[in-house]
Enzyme design. Structure first.
Site, PDB file in Angstrom:
ATOM      1  N   ASP A 194      -0.124   2.204   8.256  1.00  0.00           N
ATOM      2  CA  ASP A 194      -0.664   1.402   9.359  1.00  0.00           C
ATOM      3  C   ASP A 194       0.124   1.513  10.663  1.00  0.00           C
ATOM      4  O   ASP A 194      -0.402   1.196  11.725  1.00  0.00           O
ATOM      5  CB  ASP A 194      -0.725  -0.083   8.958  1.00  0.00           C
ATOM      6  N   ASP A 215       2.322  -0.490  11.671  1.00  0.00           N
ATOM      7  CA  ASP A 215       2.215  -1.837  12.253  1.00  0.00           C
ATOM      8  C   ASP A 215       3.544  -2.588  12.290  1.00  0.00           C
ATOM      9  O   ASP A 215       3.559  -3.793  12.534  1.00  0.00           O
ATOM     10  CB  ASP A 215       1.160  -2.658  11.487  1.00  0.00           C
ATOM     11  N   THR A 241       4.345   2.698   5.437  1.00  0.00           N
ATOM     12  CA  THR A 241       2.957   2.227   5.503  1.00  0.00           C
ATOM     13  C   THR A 241       2.187   3.133   6.453  1.00  0.00           C
ATOM     14  O   THR A 241       2.723   3.532   7.490  1.00  0.00           O
ATOM     15  CB  THR A 241       2.849   0.760   6.000  1.00  0.00           C
ATOM     16  N   ASP A 285       5.483  -4.749   5.928  1.00  0.00           N
ATOM     17  CA  ASP A 285       6.135  -6.018   6.283  1.00  0.00           C
ATOM     18  C   ASP A 285       6.174  -7.011   5.124  1.00  0.00           C
ATOM     19  O   ASP A 285       7.116  -7.796   5.015  1.00  0.00           O
ATOM     20  CB  ASP A 285       5.599  -6.582   7.603  1.00  0.00           C
ATOM     21  N   ARG A 337       1.111  -5.291  -5.158  1.00  0.00           N
ATOM     22  CA  ARG A 337       1.367  -6.473  -4.320  1.00  0.00           C
ATOM     23  C   ARG A 337       1.500  -7.629  -5.303  1.00  0.00           C
ATOM     24  O   ARG A 337       0.521  -8.039  -5.901  1.00  0.00           O
ATOM     25  CB  ARG A 337       0.214  -6.704  -3.350  1.00  0.00           C
ATOM     26  N   GLY A 345       0.836  -1.205   0.000  1.00  0.00           N
ATOM     27  CA  GLY A 345       0.000   0.000   0.000  1.00  0.00           C
ATOM     28  C   GLY A 345       0.867   1.249   0.000  1.00  0.00           C
ATOM     29  O   GLY A 345       1.834   1.325   0.757  1.00  0.00           O
ATOM     30  N   ARG A 376      -5.299  -2.256   8.957  1.00  0.00           N
ATOM     31  CA  ARG A 376      -5.200  -3.724   8.895  1.00  0.00           C
ATOM     32  C   ARG A 376      -5.436  -4.319  10.288  1.00  0.00           C
ATOM     33  O   ARG A 376      -6.446  -4.002  10.896  1.00  0.00           O
ATOM     34  CB  ARG A 376      -3.822  -4.105   8.365  1.00  0.00           C
TER      35      ARG A 376
HETATM   36  O1  F6P Z   1      -1.496  -1.344   4.462  1.00  0.00           O
HETATM   37  C1  F6P Z   1      -2.145  -0.182   4.089  1.00  0.00           C
HETATM   38  C2  F6P Z   1      -3.597  -0.426   3.862  1.00  0.00           C
HETATM   39  O2  F6P Z   1      -4.193   0.786   3.449  1.00  0.00           O
HETATM   40  C3  F6P Z   1      -4.375  -1.024   5.036  1.00  0.00           C
HETATM   41  O3  F6P Z   1      -4.679  -0.075   6.021  1.00  0.00           O
HETATM   42  C4  F6P Z   1      -5.577  -1.607   4.345  1.00  0.00           C
HETATM   43  O4  F6P Z   1      -6.147  -2.652   5.094  1.00  0.00           O
HETATM   44  C5  F6P Z   1      -4.977  -2.118   3.062  1.00  0.00           C
HETATM   45  O5  F6P Z   1      -3.784  -1.377   2.835  1.00  0.00           O
HETATM   46  C6  F6P Z   1      -5.849  -1.998   1.846  1.00  0.00           C
HETATM   47  O6  F6P Z   1      -5.185  -2.654   0.819  1.00  0.00           O
HETATM   48  P1  F6P Z   1      -5.509  -2.479  -0.732  1.00  0.00           P
HETATM   49  O7  F6P Z   1      -4.834  -1.236  -1.202  1.00  0.00           O
HETATM   50  O8  F6P Z   1      -4.894  -3.686  -1.330  1.00  0.00           O
HETATM   51  O9  F6P Z   1      -6.983  -2.400  -0.853  1.00  0.00           O
END
Ligand code: F6P
Length: 319
Positions: free
Chosen positions: A127, A129, A125, A103, A72, A11, A171
């Protein structure tokens, strides 16, 4: 070190561009060439790299997102894709790689390290986290974005005497909700780290109303439940009009805060410095005002400590 690669993966997070800019400019200052890998590890698998120069990173320090693109990549995690990535690293002449992300990104970097590619990870990130670092790149900008929304929702919540549940990202980590709860004066935060009881949530709302509170703001971390479901239950149990908002991707974009630009710039330069000194398979982190680095395997094996004090303080201040 003749050529460094840089990629952003997972992300996106505000401040990634500041880090990319610092990698490119600090490397060029030290007579090292830089290849920008497009769309994270997917770009390595596809051999999608571009030579970066001073102008490639002009006018980006204040922009959200990532000029390199992010993804990803499932293919990179499979044997075939990973081999392709290694071949492309050789083909592009990359001697060391800076990986910016969360991570999942670091796990990819660890595998590359095991295969002999020197890497340095920058924690990017929203998050927050990653257990080994106090803050990650993008977290404070996302927090500010959340607070702007909380303030707007508070106005209407107060006008209508409602309860508003605001769902934020993160997350499995409750940091965005927790810090926004404290800084935004929320009545309550619901986060994955602490079990909650919906009756207690409703009691708190009713106690607040009994002493004249016009509104209740509840900040819900996405990892702790679903805003629609929770707000329906609260309305049913309290009889108070309850609405919900899912802030979603607004939290991922926007102008990076001063802090994120600063640590992005500092970590980008530090990553190049380390690689240039033959130090690799490390990740960078932030502790107070200090940028530090540690072994990537150790960083990935750590467990995030829950910030009990902030949680308790948020509860105390919202009585
Ligand atoms: O890791 C960042 C994040 O925005 C999280 O907070 C969220 O759960 C996830 O990515 C959403 O992922 P995507 O961009 O794949 O929808």
């Amino acid at each position: 070190m003749k050529k460094i690669g840089v990629l952003t993966s997972g992300g996106d997070a505000p401040g990634m561009n500041a880090a990319i800019r610092a990698v490119v400019r600090f490397a060029i200052f030290n007579n090292i060439n830089v290849v920008g890998i497009k769309n994270g590890f997917r770009g390595l698998v596809e051999g999608d790299g571009i030579e970066m120069n001073l102008s490639s990173v002009a006018d980006i320090i204040h922009r959200g997102g990532t000029v390199l693109g992010s993804a990803r990549s499932k293919e990179f995690q499979q044997e075939d894709g990973f081999k392709k990535a290694l071949n492309n690293i050789k083909y592009l002449g990359i001697d060391g790689l800076v990986t910016i992300g969360g991570d999942g990104t670091f796990k990819g970097a660890l595998e590359l390290g095991k295969a002999g590619v020197p890497t340095i990870g920058i924690p990017g990130t929203i998050d927050n986290d990653l257990p080994y670092t106090q803050y990650t790149l993008g977290f404070f900008t996302a927090l500010t974005t959340v607070l702007e929304s909380v303030e707007k929702i508070r106005d209407t919540s107060s006008s209508h005497g409602r309860t508003n549940v605001i769902q934020v990202m993160g997350r499995n980590c409750g940091d965005i909700a927790l810090y926004a709860g404290l800084a935004g004066g929320a009545e309550m935060v619901i986060i994955p780290e602490v079990e909650y009881n919906i009756d207690e949530v409703c009691d708190k709302i009713m106690q607040g109303r009994a002493r004249g509170k016009k509104h209740s703001i509840i900040i819900l971390a996405e990892g702790a439940g679903d805003a629609k479901n929770i707000s329906e239950i609260i309305e049913k149990k309290t009889g108070v009009g309850t609405r919900y908002s899912v802030l979603g991707y607004t939290q991922r974009g926007g102008t990076p805060s001063a802090f994120d630009r600063l640590i992005g710039s500092q970590m980008g330069a530090k990553a190049v410095e380390l690689l240039n000194n033959s130090i690799s398979n490390r990740v960078l982190g932030v502790n107070g005002n200090e940028i530090f680095h540690m072994d990537i395997t150790e960083a990935l094996s750590m467990k995030k400590q829950f910030d009990e004090n902030t949680y308790e303080l948020t509860k105390i201040l919202s009585i």
